[in-house]
Design a protein around this motif. Structure first.
Motif, short mmCIF file in Angstrom:
data_model
loop_
_atom_site.label_atom_id
_atom_site.label_comp_id
_atom_site.label_asym_id
_atom_site.label_seq_id
_atom_site.Cartn_x
_atom_site.Cartn_y
_atom_site.Cartn_z
N VAL A 131 0.72 -1.14 0.79
CA VAL A 131 -0.43 -0.27 0.16
C VAL A 131 0.67 1.53 0.14
O VAL A 131 0.48 2.22 -0.63
N PRO A 132 1.91 1.63 0.77
CA PRO A 132 2.99 2.17 0.79
C PRO A 132 3.22 2.87 -0.60
O PRO A 132 3.00 4.29 -1.08
N THR A 135 0.29 3.82 -3.21
CA THR A 135 -0.20 4.70 -2.86
C THR A 135 0.72 6.02 -3.83
O THR A 135 0.13 7.35 -4.12
N LEU A 138 -0.44 6.31 -6.36
CA LEU A 138 -1.72 6.54 -7.06
C LEU A 138 -1.55 7.97 -7.41
O LEU A 138 -2.10 8.54 -8.49
N ARG A 139 -0.31 8.59 -6.35
CA ARG A 139 -1.12 10.22 -6.32
C ARG A 139 -0.29 10.48 -7.46
O ARG A 139 -0.64 11.79 -7.63
N ASP A 191 -5.37 14.46 -4.22
CA ASP A 191 -4.10 14.22 -3.39
C ASP A 191 -4.22 14.06 -1.54
O ASP A 191 -3.32 13.74 -1.55
N TRP A 194 -5.91 11.14 -1.75
CA TRP A 194 -5.58 9.30 -1.83
C TRP A 194 -4.34 9.03 -0.70
O TRP A 194 -4.10 7.78 -0.15
N LEU A 195 -3.90 10.37 0.14
CA LEU A 195 -1.95 9.87 0.86
C LEU A 195 -3.20 9.62 2.53
O LEU A 195 -2.93 9.09 2.88
N GLY A 198 -4.44 6.55 2.03
CA GLY A 198 -3.06 5.50 2.30
C GLY A 198 -2.98 5.03 3.77
O GLY A 198 -2.45 4.08 4.53
N ARG A 199 -2.75 6.36 4.31
CA ARG A 199 -2.36 6.17 5.34
C ARG A 199 -3.27 5.53 6.78
O ARG A 199 -2.48 4.26 7.41
N THR A 202 -2.77 1.83 6.75
CA THR A 202 -1.39 1.63 6.85
C THR A 202 -0.72 1.68 8.00
O THR A 202 0.17 2.66 8.62
#
Lengths: 211, 371
Positions: A131-132, A135, A138-139, A191, A194-195, A198-199, A202
């Motif tokens: 995922v990190p 992400t 993806l960004r 952006d 998504w960040l 993602g966080r 995770t």
């Protein structure tokens, strides 16, 4: 909200849909392709350079070329959507493959040793750990899509890019600036989304302290 | 019981990983595979859960050929501990341990309950909600062991599980494994490149040489007493004679009387000879020398061997070490509670060893001395 003779809300919604839907569809397409490239060396030798090459095709060319190939109406937003999906796939195949590569061997070996089959290994262990890196990919794809949507305005597909093309023709600076600022703000907003997503997926990556 | 019957492994590129390995790891025992890198010890281990597919011979687990089993099912029935623990960084400790029960089909709630039980058994319940990255290397390795135990498998495969931690922690982990094993009686196949670890842990030790050939398969005391060839002798090391003392029980050792004083501070005047100072609970505190100064006791010889955590307890090695490390020339013996029992003379230990040589076959089995 109306301004410059346009329904701005409509333009914003069109802009967001045209950018976000292709990014998500592109991600879904890139996942199996990237997984394949991760698993098979011959597949990687074809897929990674091919996706890199796809990204070099000019966007305007793709947007006008797609109706010729698929027979879609020349003014259909689908042409822009497919173009952006292609770019997203081009960007993400490599990201997915590298994200899966980045999962340490000891962890995949341990997962196999405790009895995971390949599907469980992928969805239960490899993808969550990817995922990190995913992400990050993806960004990049998302920011790129939000800016490329505006190119569609050149062939009459409405988005905030419409304010740029029409404002340019009417020599109306405020209208052009509104289009530019609006699309940049949207790109930043997503952006950040998504960040954050993602966080939230995770939590373990922020658990280094407090031993 | 794990049986290797004439097992061979030839890799796709033609290199020989294993050449006709025949070996039986007995049920309820720790069998250690030890050898230099490239000797095929990890390959051997991985043929048991089919992470390596063999090219000739067969591997049997409790009489069943593993080749007939579904690999994933087979692995869920075998505990596996890997180097550097191999914990899943995205799962909390409790969910790492619950992994195998979940794969075995338990609900998440049942699996967590099972994991909590195992964590309690290894004393890690306080860490259940931590992420692996929040644990030290030694703690991670213990979680790795807990995860392997959670599936309740009778067989454990351990691939250099303690090699990535520092020597002090390694000894702690080894002790803990021996303690757990005394309770659980698993069939353990343990791979290491460290001969000391092999001798410490193994009920039987298989020394392998490069190319996957078995050089010698014997209990540790036999390995130290009678290595079959120069390779094994070189591998077990030069001080094997001394280390072998760790397998010789000191039950026949006569303790001598030492001058003692119930005066932990040594404020009662200068003695004529070396005197042991005892505290209120009759535990030795220090030596008081003829020079009037307090001296360190040196290593103590623990006469009871109930406590596996004190190395050399009840063996000639512990006794000799106490005698040699004492400033007084005589070692101090204590019981399991640390109370003064008497003194140890190095000459007595050596005399006992001489007698032992005459009746070589009376050497105790390692299992008798350590548990």
């Amino acid at each position: 909200m109306r301004a410059f003779g346009y329904d701005i809300d409509q333009l914003v919604i069109a802009h967001v849909l045209l950018a976000v839907v292709p990014v998500l569809v592109g991600l879904l397409v890139a996942l199996p392709l990237g997984w394949w490239a991760h698993r098979s060396r011959p597949a990687r030798r074809v897929l990674v350079p091919l996706s890199g090459a796809l990204y070099t095709v000019p966007s305007l060319a793709l947007i006008v070329f797609i109706p010729v190939v698929l027979g879609t109406p020349i003014l259909s937003p689908v042409n822009v959507g497919i173009t952006l999906t292609v770019y997203t796939v081009a960007l993400l195949v490599r990201s997915v493959a590298e994200a899966l590569d980045a999962v340490p061997d000891t962890i995949t070996t341990a997962a196999i040793a405790v009895g995971y089959r390949s599907a469980g290994l992928l969805f239960g262990v490899q993808l969550p750990l990817a995922v990190p890196v995913l992400t990050a990919g993806l960004r990049v794809a998302s920011v790129s899509a939000f800016s490329l949507v505006t190119v569609g305005a050149l062939v009459g597909i409405p988005s905030l890019g419409t304010l740029m093309t029409d404002g340019f023709q009417q020599d109306y600076t405020a209208m052009v600036v509104t289009g530019i600022v609006g699309s940049v703000v949207l790109a930043f907003l997503f952006d950040a989304l998504w960040l954050a997503l993602g966080r939230s997926l995770t939590p373990w990556t922020r658990a280094r302290t407090g031993v | 019981m794990i049986e290797f019957r004439d097992v061979g492994k030839r890799f796709a590129d033609g290199t020989v990983g294993l050449e006709s390995l025949t070996l039986t790891a007995r049920a309820g025992e720790i069998t250690v595979l030890v050898g230099p890198s490239g000797c095929g010890k990890t390959t051997s281990l991985r043929t048991v859960n089919r992470m390596v597919e063999i090219t000739s011979g067969s591997v049997h687990l409790d009489g069943r050929d593993v080749a007939a089993a579904d690999p994933a099912e087979l692995r869920r029935g075998i505990g596996y501990v890997i180097q550097q623990a191999g914990l899943f960084p995205h799962r909390r400790v409790i969910d790492n341990v619950a992994t195998v029960p979940v794969l075995q089909g338990l609900s998440r709630r049942e699996a967590r309950a099972r994991a909590a039980e195992v964590l309690e058994r290894v004393g890690l319940e306080a860490f259940a909600q931590r992420w692996p990255a929040q644990l030290s290397g030694g703690q991670q390795q213990r979680v790795g062991v807990a995860r392997a135990l959670a599936g309740d498998a009778p067989v454990l495969l351990m691939d250099e599980p303690f090699s990535a931690v520092d020597p002090v922690v390694r000894v702690e982990l080894q002790d803990e494994l021996l303690r757990l094993q005394a309770d659980l009686g698993k069939t353990i196949l343990f791979v290491t490149h460290d001969i000391d670890e092999a001798i410490r842990l193994g009920d039987r030790v298989a020394v392998m040489r490069v190319g996957g050939r078995l050089a010698q398969f014997a209990p540790p005391d036999e390995l130290l007493a009678a290595p079959v060839d120069d390779f094994v002798a070189g591998f077990v090391g030069r001080d094997r004679g001394y280390r072998r003392l760790g397998f010789v029980p000191a039950t026949a050792l006569r303790l001598v009387d030492l001058p003692t004083r119930a005066d932990a501070n040594g404020s009662s005047g200068v003695p004529e000879e070396w005197t042991v100072l005892l505290d209120g609970a009759e535990r030795p505190a220090a030596w008081l020398g003829p020079d009037g100064a307090r001296h360190d006791l040196g290593s103590l010889y623990v006469t009871d061997d109930h406590d596996a955590a004190s190395d050399g307890a009840g063996t000639l090695r512990g006794a000799l070490d106490a005698a040699l490390s004492s400033p007084a020339g005589r070692g101090v013996a204590v019981d399991g509670q640390g109370r003064y029992r008497g003194g140890v003379e190095a000459d007595d230990v050596l005399a006992l060893l001489d007698r032992g040589r005459e009746t070589e076959r009376s050497v105790a089995r390692p299992g008798d001395t350590r548990r």
